[in-house]
Design a protein around this motif. Structure first.
Motif, mmCIF file in Angstrom:
data_model
loop_
_atom_site.group_PDB
_atom_site.id
_atom_site.type_symbol
_atom_site.label_atom_id
_atom_site.label_comp_id
_atom_site.label_asym_id
_atom_site.label_seq_id
_atom_site.Cartn_x
_atom_site.Cartn_y
_atom_site.Cartn_z
ATOM 1 N N LEU A 80 0.882 -1.198 0.141
ATOM 2 C CA LEU A 80 0.070 0.081 0.018
ATOM 3 C C LEU A 80 0.814 1.318 -0.035
ATOM 4 O O LEU A 80 0.594 2.149 -0.615
ATOM 5 N N ARG A 81 1.711 1.305 0.770
ATOM 6 C CA ARG A 81 2.773 2.358 0.789
ATOM 7 C C ARG A 81 3.383 2.665 -0.413
ATOM 8 O O ARG A 81 3.612 3.761 -0.951
ATOM 9 N N ALA A 82 3.700 1.448 -0.993
ATOM 10 C CA ALA A 82 4.369 1.672 -2.567
ATOM 11 C C ALA A 82 3.511 2.371 -3.474
ATOM 12 O O ALA A 82 3.758 3.046 -4.421
ATOM 13 N N SER A 83 1.972 1.851 -3.648
ATOM 14 C CA SER A 83 1.144 2.111 -4.296
ATOM 15 C C SER A 83 0.892 3.882 -4.131
ATOM 16 O O SER A 83 0.679 4.487 -4.956
ATOM 17 N N ILE A 84 0.614 3.900 -2.834
ATOM 18 C CA ILE A 84 0.494 5.441 -2.649
ATOM 19 C C ILE A 84 1.821 6.434 -3.035
ATOM 20 O O ILE A 84 1.520 7.478 -3.795
ATOM 21 N N ALA A 85 2.930 5.903 -3.004
ATOM 22 C CA ALA A 85 4.090 6.494 -3.482
ATOM 23 C C ALA A 85 3.975 6.924 -4.822
ATOM 24 O O ALA A 85 4.395 7.823 -5.664
ATOM 25 N N ASP A 86 3.816 5.569 -5.648
ATOM 26 C CA ASP A 86 3.355 5.681 -7.081
ATOM 27 C C ASP A 86 2.226 6.669 -7.502
ATOM 28 O O ASP A 86 2.583 7.518 -8.559
ATOM 29 N N SER A 119 3.423 10.356 -7.105
ATOM 30 C CA SER A 119 4.412 10.664 -8.379
ATOM 31 C C SER A 119 3.907 10.794 -9.350
ATOM 32 O O SER A 119 3.928 11.866 -10.137
ATOM 33 N N GLN A 120 2.607 10.070 -9.717
ATOM 34 C CA GLN A 120 1.822 10.312 -11.070
ATOM 35 C C GLN A 120 0.976 11.552 -10.803
ATOM 36 O O GLN A 120 0.819 12.426 -11.819
ATOM 37 N N THR A 121 0.656 11.913 -9.675
ATOM 38 C CA THR A 121 -0.220 13.183 -9.512
ATOM 39 C C THR A 121 0.862 14.296 -9.743
ATOM 40 O O THR A 121 0.313 15.351 -10.112
ATOM 41 N N ALA A 122 1.917 14.177 -9.130
ATOM 42 C CA ALA A 122 3.062 15.471 -9.446
ATOM 43 C C ALA A 122 3.354 15.785 -11.004
ATOM 44 O O ALA A 122 3.395 16.686 -11.082
#
Length: 96
Positions: A18-24, A27-30
Motif C-alpha cells: 500500500l505504501r508503494a502504491s501511495i508513493a506511485d 508521483s503520478q499526481t505530481a
C-alpha cells in the motif's frame, strides 16, 4: 504462535504494498500537476477570463450590428427603398 507471526508478516507485506502504491500515485499526481502547470503557462490567460472576454466582445459586436442595421433602416426609409437594397449597396450579406 506461528499463525500470529504469519498474520503479522502478511499485514507487513500489505502495508508495504500500500505504501508503494501511495508513493506511485503521488508521483503520478505530481507529474500530472506539472503537465497542467506547463499547459496553463502556455495559455495567454486563464480560460474563464478568455470566455468572459469572448462574451463581452460578442455583446459589443451585437450592439454594433444592431446600430448598423438601424442606420441602414433609416437610410432605406429616407430613400423609400427596402433595407435589403441598402445592405447590398454597402456590401452587407444576409448572414452578416
Amino acid at each position: 504462535m506461528d499463525a500470529h507471526l504469519a498474520q503479522q508478516a502478511q499485514r507487513g507485506h500489505r502495508l508495504h504494498t500500500l505504501r508503494a502504491s501511495i508513493a506511485d500515485l503521488e508521483s503520478q499526481t505530481a507529474q500530472v500537476e506539472a503537465q497542467i502547470a506547463g499547459i496553463k503557462a502556455k495559455l495567454k490567460s486563464d480560460p474563464s477570463t478568455t470566455v468572459q472576454r469572448h462574451i463581452r466582445l460578442l455583446h459589443e459586436y451585437n450592439e454594433i450590428k444592431d446600430i448598423g442595421q438601424g442606420l441602414m433602416g433609416l437610410i432605406a426609409d429616407a430613400r423609400g427603398v427596402r433595407q435589403i437594397e441598402v445592405q447590398r449597396e454597402y456590401g452587407v450579406a444576409d448572414r452578416d
